[in-house]
Write a protein that holds these residues in place. Structure first.
Motif, PDB file in Angstrom:
ATOM      1  N   ASP A 235       9.408  -0.519 -38.204  1.00 43.54           N
ATOM      2  CA  ASP A 235       9.271  -1.925 -38.614  1.00 43.54           C
ATOM      3  C   ASP A 235      10.208  -2.811 -37.796  1.00 43.54           C
ATOM      4  O   ASP A 235       9.834  -3.908 -37.369  1.00 43.54           O
ATOM      5  CB  ASP A 235       9.576  -2.059 -40.105  1.00 43.54           C
ATOM      6  CG  ASP A 235       9.344  -3.469 -40.623  1.00 43.54           C
ATOM      7  OD1 ASP A 235       8.482  -4.173 -40.063  1.00 43.54           O
ATOM      8  OD2 ASP A 235      10.021  -3.862 -41.583  1.00 43.54           O
ATOM      9  N   LEU A 236      11.413  -2.335 -37.570  1.00 40.98           N
ATOM     10  CA  LEU A 236      12.362  -3.093 -36.750  1.00 40.98           C
ATOM     11  C   LEU A 236      11.869  -3.194 -35.300  1.00 40.98           C
ATOM     12  O   LEU A 236      11.956  -4.249 -34.669  1.00 40.98           O
ATOM     13  CB  LEU A 236      13.736  -2.432 -36.799  1.00 40.98           C
ATOM     14  CG  LEU A 236      14.457  -2.468 -38.154  1.00 40.98           C
ATOM     15  CD1 LEU A 236      15.716  -1.614 -38.116  1.00 40.98           C
ATOM     16  CD2 LEU A 236      14.799  -3.902 -38.545  1.00 40.98           C
ATOM     17  N   ILE A 237      11.359  -2.083 -34.795  1.00 39.03           N
ATOM     18  CA  ILE A 237      10.834  -2.069 -33.425  1.00 39.03           C
ATOM     19  C   ILE A 237       9.684  -3.065 -33.295  1.00 39.03           C
ATOM     20  O   ILE A 237       9.547  -3.757 -32.283  1.00 39.03           O
ATOM     21  CB  ILE A 237      10.350  -0.649 -33.045  1.00 39.03           C
ATOM     22  CG1 ILE A 237      11.533   0.315 -32.974  1.00 39.03           C
ATOM     23  CG2 ILE A 237       9.603  -0.667 -31.710  1.00 39.03           C
ATOM     24  CD1 ILE A 237      11.134   1.769 -32.816  1.00 39.03           C
ATOM     25  N   ASN A 238       8.871  -3.146 -34.335  1.00 35.92           N
ATOM     26  CA  ASN A 238       7.715  -4.032 -34.335  1.00 35.92           C
ATOM     27  C   ASN A 238       8.102  -5.504 -34.164  1.00 35.92           C
ATOM     28  O   ASN A 238       7.281  -6.319 -33.758  1.00 35.92           O
ATOM     29  CB  ASN A 238       6.942  -3.871 -35.649  1.00 35.92           C
ATOM     30  CG  ASN A 238       5.479  -3.540 -35.396  1.00 35.92           C
ATOM     31  OD1 ASN A 238       5.079  -3.242 -34.274  1.00 35.92           O
ATOM     32  ND2 ASN A 238       4.687  -3.592 -36.441  1.00 35.92           N
ATOM     33  N   GLN A 239       9.333  -5.818 -34.503  1.00 33.40           N
ATOM     34  CA  GLN A 239       9.790  -7.205 -34.434  1.00 33.40           C
ATOM     35  C   GLN A 239      10.365  -7.564 -33.064  1.00 33.40           C
ATOM     36  O   GLN A 239      10.714  -8.715 -32.815  1.00 33.40           O
ATOM     37  CB  GLN A 239      10.828  -7.448 -35.533  1.00 33.40           C
ATOM     38  CG  GLN A 239      10.270  -7.224 -36.937  1.00 33.40           C
ATOM     39  CD  GLN A 239      11.314  -7.346 -38.026  1.00 33.40           C
ATOM     40  OE1 GLN A 239      12.142  -8.249 -37.991  1.00 33.40           O
ATOM     41  NE2 GLN A 239      11.289  -6.435 -38.991  1.00 33.40           N
ATOM     42  N   ILE A 240      10.484  -6.560 -32.188  1.00 38.41           N
ATOM     43  CA  ILE A 240      10.962  -6.799 -30.822  1.00 38.41           C
ATOM     44  C   ILE A 240       9.777  -7.198 -29.953  1.00 38.41           C
ATOM     45  O   ILE A 240       8.694  -6.625 -30.078  1.00 38.41           O
ATOM     46  CB  ILE A 240      11.629  -5.526 -30.252  1.00 38.41           C
ATOM     47  CG1 ILE A 240      12.798  -5.092 -31.147  1.00 38.41           C
ATOM     48  CG2 ILE A 240      12.120  -5.762 -28.824  1.00 38.41           C
ATOM     49  CD1 ILE A 240      13.403  -3.749 -30.752  1.00 38.41           C
ATOM     50  N   PRO A 241       9.922  -8.185 -29.066  1.00 42.08           N
ATOM     51  CA  PRO A 241       8.819  -8.571 -28.176  1.00 42.08           C
ATOM     52  C   PRO A 241       8.226  -7.354 -27.458  1.00 42.08           C
ATOM     53  O   PRO A 241       8.969  -6.486 -26.981  1.00 42.08           O
ATOM     54  CB  PRO A 241       9.470  -9.536 -27.192  1.00 42.08           C
ATOM     55  CG  PRO A 241      10.594 -10.136 -27.967  1.00 42.08           C
ATOM     56  CD  PRO A 241      11.114  -9.031 -28.852  1.00 42.08           C
ATOM     57  N   LYS A 242       6.905  -7.294 -27.389  1.00 43.52           N
ATOM     58  CA  LYS A 242       6.223  -6.116 -26.848  1.00 43.52           C
ATOM     59  C   LYS A 242       6.628  -5.820 -25.409  1.00 43.52           C
ATOM     60  O   LYS A 242       6.810  -4.649 -25.038  1.00 43.52           O
ATOM     61  CB  LYS A 242       4.715  -6.322 -26.946  1.00 43.52           C
ATOM     62  CG  LYS A 242       3.911  -5.093 -26.565  1.00 43.52           C
ATOM     63  CD  LYS A 242       2.441  -5.304 -26.819  1.00 43.52           C
ATOM     64  CE  LYS A 242       1.643  -4.060 -26.443  1.00 43.52           C
ATOM     65  NZ  LYS A 242       0.191  -4.240 -26.701  1.00 43.52           N
TER      66      LYS A 242
ATOM     67  N   ALA B 210       9.050   4.074 -30.554  1.00 43.26           N
ATOM     68  CA  ALA B 210       8.491   2.862 -29.961  1.00 43.26           C
ATOM     69  C   ALA B 210       7.218   3.163 -29.180  1.00 43.26           C
ATOM     70  O   ALA B 210       6.240   2.407 -29.226  1.00 43.26           O
ATOM     71  CB  ALA B 210       9.525   2.199 -29.060  1.00 43.26           C
ATOM     72  N   ALA B 211       7.220   4.287 -28.465  1.00 40.51           N
ATOM     73  CA  ALA B 211       6.042   4.670 -27.678  1.00 40.51           C
ATOM     74  C   ALA B 211       4.831   4.906 -28.579  1.00 40.51           C
ATOM     75  O   ALA B 211       3.695   4.538 -28.236  1.00 40.51           O
ATOM     76  CB  ALA B 211       6.345   5.917 -26.869  1.00 40.51           C
ATOM     77  N   LYS B 212       5.053   5.493 -29.743  1.00 45.34           N
ATOM     78  CA  LYS B 212       3.969   5.728 -30.680  1.00 45.34           C
ATOM     79  C   LYS B 212       3.370   4.422 -31.187  1.00 45.34           C
ATOM     80  O   LYS B 212       2.158   4.278 -31.328  1.00 45.34           O
ATOM     81  CB  LYS B 212       4.454   6.573 -31.867  1.00 45.34           C
ATOM     82  CG  LYS B 212       4.645   8.048 -31.550  1.00 45.34           C
ATOM     83  CD  LYS B 212       4.977   8.806 -32.814  1.00 45.34           C
ATOM     84  CE  LYS B 212       5.001  10.300 -32.575  1.00 45.34           C
ATOM     85  NZ  LYS B 212       5.270  11.054 -33.819  1.00 45.34           N
ATOM     86  N   LEU B 213       4.259   3.467 -31.482  1.00 47.78           N
ATOM     87  CA  LEU B 213       3.781   2.170 -31.930  1.00 47.78           C
ATOM     88  C   LEU B 213       2.946   1.490 -30.849  1.00 47.78           C
ATOM     89  O   LEU B 213       1.892   0.912 -31.098  1.00 47.78           O
ATOM     90  CB  LEU B 213       4.955   1.268 -32.307  1.00 47.78           C
ATOM     91  CG  LEU B 213       5.526   1.433 -33.713  1.00 47.78           C
ATOM     92  CD1 LEU B 213       6.735   0.528 -33.897  1.00 47.78           C
ATOM     93  CD2 LEU B 213       4.473   1.112 -34.766  1.00 47.78           C
ATOM     94  N   LEU B 214       3.432   1.543 -29.612  1.00 43.13           N
ATOM     95  CA  LEU B 214       2.703   0.933 -28.490  1.00 43.13           C
ATOM     96  C   LEU B 214       1.339   1.614 -28.298  1.00 43.13           C
ATOM     97  O   LEU B 214       0.347   0.959 -27.993  1.00 43.13           O
ATOM     98  CB  LEU B 214       3.523   1.036 -27.206  1.00 43.13           C
ATOM     99  CG  LEU B 214       4.813   0.211 -27.161  1.00 43.13           C
ATOM    100  CD1 LEU B 214       5.628   0.581 -25.932  1.00 43.13           C
ATOM    101  CD2 LEU B 214       4.489  -1.290 -27.148  1.00 43.13           C
ATOM    102  N   LEU B 215       1.327   2.916 -28.480  1.00 46.77           N
ATOM    103  CA  LEU B 215       0.095   3.687 -28.298  1.00 46.77           C
ATOM    104  C   LEU B 215      -0.961   3.278 -29.323  1.00 46.77           C
ATOM    105  O   LEU B 215      -2.160   3.270 -29.027  1.00 46.77           O
ATOM    106  CB  LEU B 215       0.389   5.188 -28.415  1.00 46.77           C
ATOM    107  CG  LEU B 215      -0.788   6.137 -28.215  1.00 46.77           C
ATOM    108  CD1 LEU B 215      -1.320   6.030 -26.796  1.00 46.77           C
ATOM    109  CD2 LEU B 215      -0.373   7.564 -28.528  1.00 46.77           C
ATOM    110  N   HIS B 216      -0.515   2.919 -30.552  1.00 48.37           N
ATOM    111  CA  HIS B 216      -1.449   2.597 -31.631  1.00 48.37           C
ATOM    112  C   HIS B 216      -1.739   1.100 -31.749  1.00 48.37           C
ATOM    113  O   HIS B 216      -2.431   0.679 -32.667  1.00 48.37           O
ATOM    114  CB  HIS B 216      -0.927   3.124 -32.966  1.00 48.37           C
ATOM    115  CG  HIS B 216      -1.000   4.615 -33.080  1.00 48.37           C
ATOM    116  ND1 HIS B 216       0.011   5.442 -32.641  1.00 48.37           N
ATOM    117  CD2 HIS B 216      -1.973   5.434 -33.553  1.00 48.37           C
ATOM    118  CE1 HIS B 216      -0.328   6.708 -32.858  1.00 48.37           C
ATOM    119  NE2 HIS B 216      -1.516   6.720 -33.406  1.00 48.37           N
ATOM    120  N   ASP B 217      -1.189   0.296 -30.870  1.00 44.49           N
ATOM    121  CA  ASP B 217      -1.464  -1.140 -30.898  1.00 44.49           C
ATOM    122  C   ASP B 217      -2.908  -1.417 -30.451  1.00 44.49           C
ATOM    123  O   ASP B 217      -3.420  -0.753 -29.567  1.00 44.49           O
ATOM    124  CB  ASP B 217      -0.496  -1.900 -29.990  1.00 44.49           C
ATOM    125  CG  ASP B 217       0.777  -2.250 -30.744  1.00 44.49           C
ATOM    126  OD1 ASP B 217       0.776  -2.163 -31.988  1.00 44.49           O
ATOM    127  OD2 ASP B 217       1.754  -2.619 -30.081  1.00 44.49           O
TER     128      ASP B 217
END
Length: 395
Positions: free
Chosen positions: A298-305, A388-395
């Motif tokens: 959730d914190l990572i999600n708040q950082i600019p992509k 973070a990589a997982k979040l980017l992968l699922h965007d």
């Protein structure tokens, strides 16, 4: 406190109404009653019992069967048909469909006016509501807190009226689900009643319809935060099983907040439970997720992509490229090793490979990244990068 079909039919005023089909569904809760005088049921509400003479479908076999099916899918409490006016008996096709969906199909005798039946049901529903409110107060206070309304001195006595102790910790469990047919009605209150005696004695539950089915869980005695979270997870698992059993083909997701201490943290807890569902569904194959396990994401999600992408590439791009070009499993091995807190034996068991294979892969990772995996600082940065990589992968 709920008026079910089964309970209603035991009332003296309704004892002439007979169950013709769907007897396995008599525990359906009646929330409202109406008389059906037209073929459109798009207005039907969950828990609504329909009374009818059958005129709108008396000559259409397909309409009779489809009506039962659609009412069941929409969460209707049941269908009661008055016979010997337009239908001599309830059609066998409707009975068969009612049995298939465990949907209560009732027969109203000719001499009983629908208006009298409507009055009897409505009278009981009003009485049930009065008893519920007199005994437990109104749940509106929960809605006020969940909406983050300004602090009010009246909140505490209102909470005490419903049995909630403002001085004890609590946790929120949000349940979202959709059936294949698009219906999302689950009688959570009745399912909670099926929990075993130990849980019913040690904990209190409040079930609220708030952007999904929301359960507020609080221990009755001196319960630790850890125990409260464990109990909430257990209840989520039990409910998952009950919902899946009674509602096959359901897409289900549950989110747990962190343990909350203050009543004015209720909105924060709801947001956490919602985020647990949103992030958990992207990252994990399970139906149940707690916010604590996805808080970093959730914190990572708040950082600019762009910024997070650059950081991930600076940390682990070499092994991502290596895996892609060699069909390797360096990234998976690294993640498992870090999750195992640097224990090679545990990582090897989790990966189903020999410990020497893990050691070889870790050595290759250190060479590619130019790092020492025994460094705690490096381990933290790599864990962060993988999340973070997982979040980017699922965007």
């Amino acid at each position: 406190m709920y008026l079910t079909i089964e309970k209603a039919l035991k009332l003296p005023a309704l004892n002439q109404v007979e169950v013709i089909g769907g007897s396995q569904g008599l525990t359906r809760v009646i929330n409202s009653v109406s008389i059906m005088d037209h073929p459109d049921i798009s207005w039907i509400k969950q828990g609504e019992l329909l009374l009818t003479t059958g005129y709108v479908f008396k000559d259409d076999l397909n309409a009779q069967i489809n009506l039962v099916r659609e009412l069941s899918k929409r969460g209707s409490a049941g269908l009661a048909i008055k016979i010997k006016r337009f239908l001599s008996t309830i059609p066998p096709g409707m009975v068969e469909e009612a049995n298939k969906y465990n949907f209560p199909l009732l027969e109203i005798p000719y001499e009983m006016p629908l208006s009298d039946l409507l009055f009897s049901f409505t009278y009981e529903l009003v009485n049930k509501e009065k008893v519920k409110n007199n005994g437990k107060g109104s749940f509106e206070v929960f809605h006020s807190l969940l909406n983050g309304e300004s602090r009010s001195s009246s909140f505490i006595p209102q909470l005490q009226e419903v049995g909630f102790n403002p001085d004890r910790p609590y946790i929120l469990l949000l349940i979202n689900g959709t059936k294949e047919e698009g219906d999302s009605f689950f009688p959570i209150g009745r399912m909670l009643e099926k929990l075993n005696q130990t849980e019913r004695e040690d904990f209190k539950y409040w079930n609220i319809d708030f952007d999904g089915q929301l359960i507020i869980l609080q221990g009755k005695g001196m319960v630790t935060d850890e125990h409260l979270l464990i109990q909430a997870q257990r209840i989520a698992i039990l409910l998952e099983g009950l919902i899946s059993k009674d509602n096959p083909g359901t897409s289900l997701s549950m989110g747990l907040s962190k343990v909350k201490k203050e009543i004015y943290n209720m909105k924060e807890g709801f947001i956490e439970a919602k985020k647990a569902i949103q992030l958990g569904s992207r990252l994990n194959p399970t139906n149940i997720n707690d916010y604590a396990s996805v808080e970093v994401e959730d914190l990572i999600n708040q950082i600019p992509k762009d910024a997070i992408t650059q950081y991930v590439l600076s940390m682990i791009q070499p092994i991502i490229v290596y895996d892609r070009e060699n069909e390797g499993e360096l990234l998976k091995t690294l993640e498992t090793y870090l999750f195992s807190r640097g224990r090679i034996e545990d990582a090897a068991r989790a990966l189903f490979v020999h410990r020497n294979t893990v050691k070889f892969r870790l050595s290759r990772i250190e060479d590619l990244l130019g790092v020492d995996l025994k460094s705690r600082d490096i381990a933290f940065k790599l864990q962060f990068s993988i999340k973070a990589a997982k979040l980017l992968l699922h965007d």
